[in-house]
Design an enzyme around this catalytic site. Sequence first.
Site, PDB file in Angstrom:
ATOM      1  N   CYS A  15     -14.966 -50.073  93.423  1.00  8.73           N
ATOM      2  CA  CYS A  15     -13.699 -49.650  92.824  1.00  8.73           C
ATOM      3  C   CYS A  15     -13.573 -50.419  91.519  1.00  8.73           C
ATOM      4  O   CYS A  15     -13.857 -51.624  91.477  1.00  8.73           O
ATOM      5  CB  CYS A  15     -12.541 -49.975  93.762  1.00  8.73           C
ATOM      6  SG  CYS A  15     -10.910 -49.693  93.024  1.00  8.73           S
ATOM      7  N   THR A  16     -13.167 -49.725  90.467  1.00  9.61           N
ATOM      8  CA  THR A  16     -13.186 -50.364  89.139  1.00  9.61           C
ATOM      9  C   THR A  16     -12.216 -51.541  89.016  1.00  9.61           C
ATOM     10  O   THR A  16     -12.336 -52.340  88.096  1.00  9.61           O
ATOM     11  CB  THR A  16     -12.865 -49.331  88.034  1.00  9.61           C
ATOM     12  OG1 THR A  16     -11.712 -48.605  88.413  1.00  9.61           O
ATOM     13  CG2 THR A  16     -14.027 -48.384  87.831  1.00  9.61           C
ATOM     14  N   HIS A  17     -11.256 -51.638  89.909  1.00  8.21           N
ATOM     15  CA  HIS A  17     -10.341 -52.785  89.850  1.00  8.21           C
ATOM     16  C   HIS A  17     -10.955 -54.066  90.429  1.00  8.21           C
ATOM     17  O   HIS A  17     -10.505 -55.162  90.134  1.00  8.21           O
ATOM     18  CB  HIS A  17      -9.070 -52.503  90.644  1.00  8.21           C
ATOM     19  CG  HIS A  17      -8.024 -51.748  89.895  1.00  8.21           C
ATOM     20  ND1 HIS A  17      -8.111 -50.401  89.681  1.00  8.21           N
ATOM     21  CD2 HIS A  17      -6.856 -52.146  89.313  1.00  8.21           C
ATOM     22  CE1 HIS A  17      -7.040 -49.994  89.009  1.00  8.21           C
ATOM     23  NE2 HIS A  17      -6.269 -51.027  88.780  1.00  8.21           N
ATOM     24  N   ASP A  31     -10.834 -41.811  84.262  1.00  6.67           N
ATOM     25  CA  ASP A  31     -10.510 -42.541  85.483  1.00  6.67           C
ATOM     26  C   ASP A  31      -9.103 -42.110  85.899  1.00  6.67           C
ATOM     27  O   ASP A  31      -8.370 -41.510  85.122  1.00  6.67           O
ATOM     28  CB  ASP A  31     -10.537 -44.053  85.210  1.00  6.67           C
ATOM     29  CG  ASP A  31     -10.193 -44.882  86.442  1.00  6.67           C
ATOM     30  OD1 ASP A  31     -10.589 -44.474  87.561  1.00  6.67           O
ATOM     31  OD2 ASP A  31      -9.529 -45.926  86.309  1.00  6.67           O
ATOM     32  N   SER A  32      -8.728 -42.438  87.136  1.00  6.22           N
ATOM     33  CA  SER A  32      -7.362 -42.155  87.572  1.00  6.22           C
ATOM     34  C   SER A  32      -6.346 -42.993  86.788  1.00  6.22           C
ATOM     35  O   SER A  32      -5.186 -42.608  86.696  1.00  6.22           O
ATOM     36  CB  SER A  32      -7.223 -42.463  89.055  1.00  6.22           C
ATOM     37  OG  SER A  32      -7.540 -43.810  89.296  1.00  6.22           O
ATOM     38  N   CYS A  57     -14.467 -43.547  87.863  1.00  9.64           N
ATOM     39  CA  CYS A  57     -13.595 -43.722  89.024  1.00  9.64           C
ATOM     40  C   CYS A  57     -14.470 -43.523  90.252  1.00  9.64           C
ATOM     41  O   CYS A  57     -15.140 -42.483  90.381  1.00  9.64           O
ATOM     42  CB  CYS A  57     -12.481 -42.677  88.983  1.00  9.64           C
ATOM     43  SG  CYS A  57     -11.502 -42.550  90.498  1.00  9.64           S
ATOM     44  N   GLU A  97      -3.361 -55.318  90.285  1.00 12.10           N
ATOM     45  CA  GLU A  97      -2.363 -54.836  89.321  1.00 12.10           C
ATOM     46  C   GLU A  97      -1.152 -55.768  89.246  1.00 12.10           C
ATOM     47  O   GLU A  97      -0.482 -55.838  88.226  1.00 12.10           O
ATOM     48  CB  GLU A  97      -1.906 -53.423  89.688  1.00 12.10           C
ATOM     49  CG  GLU A  97      -3.046 -52.435  89.603  1.00 12.10           C
ATOM     50  CD  GLU A  97      -2.672 -51.113  88.982  1.00 12.10           C
ATOM     51  OE1 GLU A  97      -1.531 -50.682  89.165  1.00 12.10           O
ATOM     52  OE2 GLU A  97      -3.551 -50.523  88.325  1.00 12.10           O
ATOM     53  N   TYR A  99      -6.046 -42.118  92.906  1.00 13.27           N
ATOM     54  CA  TYR A  99      -6.813 -41.077  93.582  1.00 13.27           C
ATOM     55  C   TYR A  99      -7.259 -41.555  94.976  1.00 13.27           C
ATOM     56  O   TYR A  99      -7.508 -40.738  95.858  1.00 13.27           O
ATOM     57  CB  TYR A  99      -8.080 -40.735  92.783  1.00 13.27           C
ATOM     58  CG  TYR A  99      -7.880 -39.939  91.502  1.00 13.27           C
ATOM     59  CD1 TYR A  99      -6.619 -39.524  91.065  1.00 13.27           C
ATOM     60  CD2 TYR A  99      -8.982 -39.584  90.722  1.00 13.27           C
ATOM     61  CE1 TYR A  99      -6.462 -38.796  89.893  1.00 13.27           C
ATOM     62  CE2 TYR A  99      -8.836 -38.848  89.547  1.00 13.27           C
ATOM     63  CZ  TYR A  99      -7.577 -38.456  89.134  1.00 13.27           C
ATOM     64  OH  TYR A  99      -7.440 -37.726  87.984  1.00 13.27           O
TER      65      TYR A  99
END
Lengths: 264, 264
Positions: A183-185, A10-11, A73, A151, A42
């Site tokens: 998006c993984t977040h 992943d990024s 990602c 984040e 990314y």
Amino acid sequence: MLHRAIGIFDSGVGGLTVFKEIMHLLPGEDLLYLGDTARVPYGTKSAATVEQYALEAAAFLADQGVKLLVVACNTASAVALPALRERFQLPVIGVIEPGARRAARSLNHRIGVIGTEGTINSGRYREAIHALLPDAQVVAVPCPLFVPLAEEGWAEHEVARLTAQEYLQPLIAAQIDTLVLGCTHYPLLRNTLQQVLGPQVQLVDSAEETALRVAELFREQGLARPEHGGRRAFFVTDVPTRFERVGRAFLGDVLGPVKQVRIG
Amino acid sequence: MLHRAIGIFDSGVGGLTVFKEIMHLLPGEDLLYLGDTARVPYGTKSAATVEQYALEAAAFLADQGVKLLVVACNTASAVALPALRERFQLPVIGVIEPGARRAARSLNHRIGVIGTEGTINSGRYREAIHALLPDAQVVAVPCPLFVPLAEEGWAEHEVARLTAQEYLQPLIAAQIDTLVLGCTHYPLLRNTLQQVLGPQVQLVDSAEETALRVAELFREQGLARPEHGGRRAFFVTDVPTRFERVGRAFLGDVLGPVKQVRIG
């Protein structure tokens, strides 16, 4: 060959959601994780640059000897899968096809997709959903503020709620019954998103769907390890401090030592 | 030597605020700008990685032949100036000393500093202010959401106001009379910040102060071009599309063709 690890990249730290789901479904497999933290994110960069970074990340994992490559990602999955499949003699799984497959179970065929600018501009989710459900109405919206909000630890803050209300307005207006978290977040914002959209909307987490796809591929192709391994290793391209701190929120004590490497 | 250009670099587009101020004060000078857009942002990355990226960006500009290097990025100014000054036989100006010099004119000696995590964690603004005003009370707060908010065009959105209220709370409680905008994106949020802090707080824009410092150095050291040049060139490390779009908001038609280059 079967003793080799699964390589996941992943990024940054978000792909640990995919790592975690694969670990739960295939606990006997060795897993290698690479986060390209020196060049994250990314999602705001061009397709050409993301493709180059993805090839370099995959080359590092291929050099370690892996039997399967998982692109954890969304942005890299959206723009780099053809190049990765051409370059490496390995099965390569991205997060978009699995997420689209789940979304195509929509009852009213009105599907929302949210992701980074790179993912949404690629149009790949729309294509993948239309391939399965040609009459689907797909409303795709980039949500650049969701990653920094997650984040910052503000996933359930009033600021996140207000931001979600603004971004999701076109999806609410279109009366979607399914939303792909592209998006993984974004799974970190699940509660806020559900609250803004209402309980009738199904949220699709690509991490879960991707892990299911990996397990399916292992059954189909007999890729499983003959005896229990379960070793895990973590690599990053910037110094590991921040990754270790945020990564522990995703994985807890499973997150072992993190090693800095140079790629590219 | 005097015919050479001034080289200015930043992690991305934000340093164009510094470019613009230098262009206004020294319109006869040739200016080269490099935005490291393939690796932006620097503010969340480690000091070691930012130092390496700054050395690579500076090496590109030095290879073009410049007479002065301006580090138009607060994070790179915070962590990379000693390494840059050691490596290159050129005067190197960062944005922190000029901002600190202006902030030290505070009347009540209570000074706020906002910036990225990298800038705030480095402690460089605090050091630079204390060197000039030893009894200053410096309250320094990282504001990671301000850059994405500015880039999203939400600088005056309700979400930005709410975010500023949260971040600036400790500065309001400390009754600061001066706030250093320690990131080149933050001047875009000027109205929102002033509204949250009240009209009695002086906002210090490092871009303006840095340009004044460059002009001062030119007078002191006789660095000015003997006849009018005024050529400008722009380089980026990712494809230029996004930089051109956002950059036009900073510079208007002054932003000429933008060329992609590889560095590092």
